[in-house]
Design an enzyme around this catalytic site. Sequence first.
Site, PDB file in Angstrom:
ATOM      1  N   ASN A   1       0.969  -1.157   0.044  1.00  0.00           N
ATOM      2  CA  ASN A   1      -0.034   0.072  -0.037  1.00  0.00           C
ATOM      3  C   ASN A   1       0.833   1.260  -0.013  1.00  0.00           C
ATOM      4  O   ASN A   1       1.339   1.620   1.038  1.00  0.00           O
ATOM      5  CB  ASN A   1      -0.840  -0.149   1.369  1.00  0.00           C
ATOM      6  CG  ASN A   1      -1.613   1.097   1.435  1.00  0.00           C
ATOM      7  OD1 ASN A   1      -1.667   2.186   0.540  1.00  0.00           O
ATOM      8  ND2 ASN A   1      -1.989   1.328   2.675  1.00  0.00           N
ATOM      9  N   TRP A   2       0.985   1.819  -1.262  1.00  0.00           N
ATOM     10  CA  TRP A   2       1.854   3.185  -1.251  1.00  0.00           C
ATOM     11  C   TRP A   2       1.311   4.169  -0.621  1.00  0.00           C
ATOM     12  O   TRP A   2       2.026   5.222  -0.527  1.00  0.00           O
ATOM     13  CB  TRP A   2       2.129   3.090  -2.684  1.00  0.00           C
ATOM     14  CG  TRP A   2       3.301   2.353  -3.183  1.00  0.00           C
ATOM     15  CD1 TRP A   2       3.578   1.274  -2.787  1.00  0.00           C
ATOM     16  CD2 TRP A   2       3.949   2.421  -4.432  1.00  0.00           C
ATOM     17  NE1 TRP A   2       4.775   0.642  -3.541  1.00  0.00           N
ATOM     18  CE2 TRP A   2       5.032   1.377  -4.525  1.00  0.00           C
ATOM     19  CE3 TRP A   2       3.856   3.693  -5.278  1.00  0.00           C
ATOM     20  CZ2 TRP A   2       5.725   1.185  -5.817  1.00  0.00           C
ATOM     21  CZ3 TRP A   2       5.015   3.403  -6.481  1.00  0.00           C
ATOM     22  CH2 TRP A   2       5.627   2.312  -6.650  1.00  0.00           C
ATOM     23  N   LYS A   3      -0.086   4.434  -0.375  1.00  0.00           N
ATOM     24  CA  LYS A   3      -0.683   5.554   0.315  1.00  0.00           C
ATOM     25  C   LYS A   3      -0.315   6.497  -0.660  1.00  0.00           C
ATOM     26  O   LYS A   3      -0.298   6.506  -1.888  1.00  0.00           O
ATOM     27  CB  LYS A   3      -0.037   5.770   1.590  1.00  0.00           C
ATOM     28  CG  LYS A   3      -0.273   4.453   2.519  1.00  0.00           C
ATOM     29  CD  LYS A   3       0.130   4.667   4.051  1.00  0.00           C
ATOM     30  CE  LYS A   3       0.048   3.418   4.811  1.00  0.00           C
ATOM     31  NZ  LYS A   3       0.155   3.291   6.086  1.00  0.00           N
TER      32      LYS A   3
ATOM     33  N   HIS B   1      -9.383   1.275   4.834  1.00  0.00           N
ATOM     34  CA  HIS B   1      -8.283   1.557   5.650  1.00  0.00           C
ATOM     35  C   HIS B   1      -8.555   2.443   6.982  1.00  0.00           C
ATOM     36  O   HIS B   1      -9.052   3.362   6.598  1.00  0.00           O
ATOM     37  CB  HIS B   1      -7.312   2.193   4.589  1.00  0.00           C
ATOM     38  CG  HIS B   1      -5.839   2.053   5.322  1.00  0.00           C
ATOM     39  ND1 HIS B   1      -5.326   2.877   6.179  1.00  0.00           N
ATOM     40  CD2 HIS B   1      -4.722   0.994   5.192  1.00  0.00           C
ATOM     41  CE1 HIS B   1      -3.994   2.664   6.519  1.00  0.00           C
ATOM     42  NE2 HIS B   1      -3.627   1.632   5.956  1.00  0.00           N
TER      43      HIS B   1
ATOM     44  N   GLU C   1      -7.033   4.908   7.837  1.00  0.00           N
ATOM     45  CA  GLU C   1      -6.452   6.233   7.564  1.00  0.00           C
ATOM     46  C   GLU C   1      -7.780   6.682   6.690  1.00  0.00           C
ATOM     47  O   GLU C   1      -8.080   7.959   6.739  1.00  0.00           O
ATOM     48  CB  GLU C   1      -5.256   6.402   6.626  1.00  0.00           C
ATOM     49  CG  GLU C   1      -3.989   6.049   7.469  1.00  0.00           C
ATOM     50  CD  GLU C   1      -2.884   5.592   6.750  1.00  0.00           C
ATOM     51  OE1 GLU C   1      -2.803   5.658   5.525  1.00  0.00           O
ATOM     52  OE2 GLU C   1      -1.837   4.933   7.481  1.00  0.00           O
TER      53      GLU C   1
ATOM     54  N   GLU D   1      -5.284  -4.860  10.565  1.00  0.00           N
ATOM     55  CA  GLU D   1      -3.931  -3.717  10.832  1.00  0.00           C
ATOM     56  C   GLU D   1      -4.396  -3.051  12.133  1.00  0.00           C
ATOM     57  O   GLU D   1      -5.370  -2.049  12.037  1.00  0.00           O
ATOM     58  CB  GLU D   1      -4.266  -2.838   9.671  1.00  0.00           C
ATOM     59  CG  GLU D   1      -3.969  -3.590   8.263  1.00  0.00           C
ATOM     60  CD  GLU D   1      -3.377  -2.399   7.181  1.00  0.00           C
ATOM     61  OE1 GLU D   1      -2.289  -2.572   6.836  1.00  0.00           O
ATOM     62  OE2 GLU D   1      -3.905  -1.401   7.128  1.00  0.00           O
TER      63      GLU D   1
ATOM     64  N   GLY E   1       2.972   2.130  10.548  1.00  0.00           N
ATOM     65  CA  GLY E   1       3.980   3.141  10.433  1.00  0.00           C
ATOM     66  C   GLY E   1       4.695   3.393  11.636  1.00  0.00           C
ATOM     67  O   GLY E   1       5.269   4.617  11.763  1.00  0.00           O
TER      68      GLY E   1
ATOM     69  N   SER F   1       3.604  -2.250  10.111  1.00  0.00           N
ATOM     70  CA  SER F   1       5.069  -2.344  10.298  1.00  0.00           C
ATOM     71  C   SER F   1       5.488  -3.660   9.900  1.00  0.00           C
ATOM     72  O   SER F   1       6.669  -4.481  10.672  1.00  0.00           O
ATOM     73  CB  SER F   1       5.516  -2.021  11.906  1.00  0.00           C
ATOM     74  OG  SER F   1       5.289  -0.732  12.302  1.00  0.00           O
TER      75      SER F   1
ATOM     76  N   GLY G   1       2.874  -1.144   4.045  1.00  0.00           N
ATOM     77  CA  GLY G   1       2.887   0.123   3.819  1.00  0.00           C
ATOM     78  C   GLY G   1       4.272   0.598   3.332  1.00  0.00           C
ATOM     79  O   GLY G   1       4.921   0.411   2.290  1.00  0.00           O
ATOM     80  N   GLY G   2       4.967   1.121   4.496  1.00  0.00           N
ATOM     81  CA  GLY G   2       6.449   1.702   4.162  1.00  0.00           C
ATOM     82  C   GLY G   2       7.498   1.025   3.529  1.00  0.00           C
ATOM     83  O   GLY G   2       8.182   1.413   2.650  1.00  0.00           O
TER      84      GLY G   2
HETATM   85  P1  PGA Z   1       3.083   0.298   7.467  1.00  0.00           P
HETATM   86  O1  PGA Z   1       1.544   0.673   6.781  1.00  0.00           O
HETATM   87  O2  PGA Z   1       3.521  -1.281   6.798  1.00  0.00           O
HETATM   88  O3  PGA Z   1       3.980   1.292   7.153  1.00  0.00           O
HETATM   89  O4  PGA Z   1       2.970   0.063   8.947  1.00  0.00           O
HETATM   90  C1  PGA Z   1       0.682  -0.429   6.725  1.00  0.00           C
HETATM   91  C2  PGA Z   1      -0.733   0.061   6.095  1.00  0.00           C
HETATM   92  O5  PGA Z   1      -1.241   0.880   6.482  1.00  0.00           O
HETATM   93  O6  PGA Z   1      -1.288  -0.658   5.377  1.00  0.00           O
END
Ligand code: PGA
Length: 249
Positions: free
Chosen positions: A8-10, A93, A95, A163, A169, A208, A229-230
Site C-alpha cells: 500500500n503506497w498510500k 483502511h 486512514e 491492521e 507506520g 510495520s 505500507g512503508g
Molecule cells: P506500514 O503500513 O507497513 O507502514 O505500517 C501498513 C498499512 O497502513 O497498510
Amino acid sequence: MRQLIAGNWKMNGTGASLAEIEAVARAVVAGKAACDVMICPPATLIAPAVAAAADRIEIGGQNCHAEVSGAFTGDISAEMLKDAGASAVIVGHSERRQYHGETDAMVAAKAKAAWRAGLLAIICIGESEQEHSDGKTFHVCSRQLSGSVPADAKAANTCIAYEPIWAIGTGKTPTSQQIANVHAHIRKELVAKLGAEANEMRLLYGGSVKGANAKEILALENVDGALVGGASLKAADFQPIFMAAAAKS
Ligand code: PGA
C-alpha cells in the site's frame, strides 16, 4: 492457500516510482515467488503501473466510491479502477476511516462496489492504541467485521486485512501470539457469518511488516499474507517480504 503480499503506497509515488514496480516484477519472476504479489499505488499511477507490472504482479487501488459514476468531485469509482487495469481495491483502511470519516456501512458499500466492478475487495479492520490497551481488540474487530463485511462475501472476491492502528507506520508490532490470537478470532467470526466459505478467505496482517519480521508473521496460522505500507515503496525492501511468503509454502 496461496498467500497475498500487497503493498500500500498510500500518498507516495510519482512516475519515477514506476521503476520500483518494474524491479518488483523482475524480482517476482527471478525469485519464483510462491505467493501473489500486489502493489496499490496512488490512482494517478494505476494505468502505467499495470504496464510496468507486465502481468507479473497485480495492481490495486487504495479506495473507491460506492457509486458507479456521478457528481462526486474528486472521487473514483471501482469501475474506473477496473478500467485503468486494477484487479483489487483496499477499502476501509484506518486512514480512510480516521481522516475521511468512513463508517462500517460505507466500507461495506465500497466492498460491494468492488465486486460489482469485478475487483477483489481488501477490507481493513483493526483497533486503536487505546482500544488495544483497554483489552477491546476482539470486540472492535467483531464489530468492524459485522458492519464492514457484506453477508455474501466470498473467498474469491474478498480478503480481510487486520491492521492494528497502533502498529501502522510505528515500527511496533503485536507479538506473534497476539497476531495468531486475533487472526483465529477473525476466522471464527467469519465462519459464523459466512459459513465454510470463510475458511478459504485470505486474512492479511498489516502494520510495520518488514523483511526482518515477515517470515515469523507469515508462518503464523491463519495469516495468509500481508498488507505492507512503508516497506513496499522500494523494491529492495519489499522483495524480502514476498520471498518470506514463498518460503512458507
Ligand atoms: P506500514 O503500513 O507497513 O507502514 O505500517 C501498513 C498499512 O497502513 O497498510
